[in-house]
Design a protein around this motif. Structure first.
Motif, PDB file in Angstrom:
ATOM      1  N   ARG A  79       6.631   7.026   2.468  1.00  0.00           N
ATOM      2  CA  ARG A  79       6.504   6.003   2.069  1.00  0.00           C
ATOM      3  C   ARG A  79       5.158   6.381   0.859  1.00  0.00           C
ATOM      4  NH1 ARG A  79       2.894   4.828   7.613  1.00  0.00           N
ATOM      5  NH2 ARG A  79       3.492   6.896   7.738  1.00  0.00           N
ATOM      6  N   TYR A 210      -0.263   3.779   1.371  1.00  0.00           N
ATOM      7  CA  TYR A 210       0.546   3.159   2.613  1.00  0.00           C
ATOM      8  C   TYR A 210       0.667   4.222   3.756  1.00  0.00           C
ATOM      9  CZ  TYR A 210       2.603   0.473  -1.156  1.00  0.00           C
ATOM     10  OH  TYR A 210       2.798  -0.022  -2.466  1.00  0.00           O
ATOM     11  N   HIS A 217      -2.311  -1.854   6.424  1.00  0.00           N
ATOM     12  CA  HIS A 217      -0.222  -1.633   7.131  1.00  0.00           C
ATOM     13  C   HIS A 217      -0.926  -2.480   8.279  1.00  0.00           C
ATOM     14  CE1 HIS A 217       1.075   2.581   5.692  1.00  0.00           C
ATOM     15  NE2 HIS A 217       1.256   0.969   5.142  1.00  0.00           N
ATOM     16  N   THR A 222       3.226  -8.617   4.298  1.00  0.00           N
ATOM     17  CA  THR A 222       4.531  -9.230   4.027  1.00  0.00           C
ATOM     18  C   THR A 222       4.671  -9.005   2.742  1.00  0.00           C
ATOM     19  OG1 THR A 222       4.636 -11.411   3.761  1.00  0.00           O
ATOM     20  CG2 THR A 222       4.119 -11.137   6.105  1.00  0.00           C
ATOM     21  N   THR A 223       4.348  -9.138   1.407  1.00  0.00           N
ATOM     22  CA  THR A 223       4.992  -8.771  -0.368  1.00  0.00           C
ATOM     23  C   THR A 223       3.523  -8.598  -0.406  1.00  0.00           C
ATOM     24  OG1 THR A 223       5.483  -9.714  -1.765  1.00  0.00           O
ATOM     25  CG2 THR A 223       4.773 -10.931  -0.359  1.00  0.00           C
ATOM     26  N   PRO A 308      10.448   1.353   3.352  1.00  0.00           N
ATOM     27  CA  PRO A 308      10.162  -0.071   4.510  1.00  0.00           C
ATOM     28  C   PRO A 308       9.577  -0.570   3.024  1.00  0.00           C
ATOM     29  CG  PRO A 308       9.300   2.189   5.488  1.00  0.00           C
ATOM     30  CD  PRO A 308      10.165   2.585   3.863  1.00  0.00           C
ATOM     31  N   ASN A 309       9.543  -0.778   2.047  1.00  0.00           N
ATOM     32  CA  ASN A 309       9.290  -1.374   1.017  1.00  0.00           C
ATOM     33  C   ASN A 309      10.065  -1.678   0.011  1.00  0.00           C
ATOM     34  OD1 ASN A 309       7.537   1.252   0.652  1.00  0.00           O
ATOM     35  ND2 ASN A 309       6.213   0.291  -0.695  1.00  0.00           N
ATOM     36  N   GLU A 333       6.544  -5.659  -4.003  1.00  0.00           N
ATOM     37  CA  GLU A 333       7.921  -4.971  -2.584  1.00  0.00           C
ATOM     38  C   GLU A 333       7.449  -6.245  -1.842  1.00  0.00           C
ATOM     39  OE1 GLU A 333       4.511  -2.452  -0.444  1.00  0.00           O
ATOM     40  OE2 GLU A 333       5.021  -2.327  -2.721  1.00  0.00           O
ATOM     41  N   VAL A 335       8.541  -6.361   3.103  1.00  0.00           N
ATOM     42  CA  VAL A 335       8.358  -5.505   3.568  1.00  0.00           C
ATOM     43  C   VAL A 335       8.945  -6.519   4.875  1.00  0.00           C
ATOM     44  CG1 VAL A 335       6.733  -4.259   5.342  1.00  0.00           C
ATOM     45  CG2 VAL A 335       5.870  -4.461   3.086  1.00  0.00           C
ATOM     46  N   ASN A 338       8.087  -6.243   8.254  1.00  0.00           N
ATOM     47  CA  ASN A 338       6.357  -7.406   8.913  1.00  0.00           C
ATOM     48  C   ASN A 338       6.955  -8.870   8.646  1.00  0.00           C
ATOM     49  OD1 ASN A 338       5.191  -4.852   9.014  1.00  0.00           O
ATOM     50  ND2 ASN A 338       4.411  -5.390   7.056  1.00  0.00           N
TER      51      ASN A 338
END
Length: 344
Positions: A79, A210, A217, A222-223, A308-309, A333, A335, A338
């Motif tokens: 990350r 991150y 987090h 989500t973006t 992850p992203n 990005e 995710v 999520n």
């Protein structure tokens, strides 16, 4: 009467609501490790952006510069961005963005020092190393110059007001400062034009974007997209769109006429690719107006691996706006873990 149970946020939390606005760029305060804002200290600065060459090749570049020397390496945490220069290019017809080898001898960001020239100018640089590679980044209130030996040599001008957004929380908080330049010059022997951002993350002691104490987090974002469009008539816009669970949304836009707008209401729906990892577009409703992010056909940053992203380049625009910019970028990005839209 039937009572309804509502889960209230903890003290100090605002259910991940964020603030955003324009700001003044103050170079003398860049990565001033002994300074705090709202009790937060600079975690790192990030120079990054996407440029296109005369043949249409796509080139994305990023370097993280810590405010204080990193004594603990990021290790295998995929990350986290370390201190190395990253360059990805997509030059073939069907080629996605892949890592380039040229930066392998570039100086580590830990070797860079900060020098305040005056109230309008700051320099971040490292002298030539044993491979003859040096780096020099000069930021002023109106312009910038960025050079990495044998890799990139560009200059640019600020095209919209600098921006900021702030996400507070009881356990983690993030103040994000950002400004954007329209740049041109040379990358790997090719003439390029595009946008570079200088951004700073201000966080709590011991936090790392991150990785540790990151409120994004906590909000299960989500973006996150940062974008810029420049048009043939000389006008331009720069924006940052973030969306997640709770009340998390940021929709701040700086305009070349000096004005700044910030979204009061926002919704975002990610159209996920069949593989469930990349996206085929993101649809936004911002203060009742429809926007969309169209992914670049060659903009998947596959060279970064299965993170992850997943990072994708594209173009952000109002659905009703039929203009096509002469220079554009939208690096962002999503995710997958999520979800594709707000759940709570």
């Amino acid at each position: 009467m039937t009572s309804v149970s509502i889960e209230l946020p903890s003290t100090g939390s605002f259910n991940h609501a964020a603030l955003s606005s324009g700001r003044r760029f103050e170079p003398a305060a860049v990565l001033a490790a002994d300074s705090t804002i709202h009790g937060l200290a600079p975690e790192a600065g990030y120079i990054w952006g996407t440029l296109r060459d005369d043949e249409g090749g796509l080139h994305s570049i990023m370097r993280r510069i810590p405010a204080v020397r990193d004594n603990v390496k990021a290790g295998d945490d995929i990350r986290s961005l370390g201190g190395k220069l990253i360059l990805l290019s997509s030059t073939g017809v069907d080629e996605q963005l892949q890592l380039r080898r040229e930066p392998r001898y570039a100086p580590d960001s830990n070797e860079m020092s900060r020098r305040v020239v005056d109230s309008t100018t700051v320099e971040l640089s490292a002298p030539a190393n044993e491979h003859g590679r040096a780096v020099a980044l000069t930021l002023t209130t109106e312009g910038m110059a960025y050079r990495e030996t044998d890799i990139i040599d560009v200059t640019g001008t600020l095209i919209a007001p600098p921006l900021q957004w702030f996400l507070p929380g009881p356990d983690s908080s993030l103040l994000y400062l950002t400004q954007t330049w329209l740049v041109q010059g040379d990358l790997g022997g090719k003439r390029v034009r595009g946008f570079l951002f200088w951004e700073e993350a201000w966080m709590r002691a011991g936090a790392r974007l991150y990785v540790d104490k990151d409120p994004l987090h906590d909000a299960e974002y989500t973006t996150w997209y940062s974008w810029a469009n420049h048009y043939e008539d000389g006008t331009a816009e720069v924006g940052h769109f973030l969306y997640g669970n709770g009340r998390l949304h940021v929709g701040v836009i700086g305009h070349s006429d000096g004005s700044v707008t910030s979204a009061h209401t926002m919704d975002a729906q990610i159209r996920r690719n069949a593989d469930g990892y990349w996206h085929d577009g993101i649809d936004y409703t911002i203060d009742g107006e429809a926007w969309t992010c169209d992914p670049d056909p060659r903009g998947r940053m596959e060279g970064l691996g299965r993170i992850p992203n997943p990072q994708q380049e594209g173009r952000m625009h109002r659905v009703a706006d039929t203009r096509v910019p002469d220079v554009w970028m939208a690096w962002g990005e999503s995710v997958p873990g999520n979800g594709d839209r707000r759940r709570w």
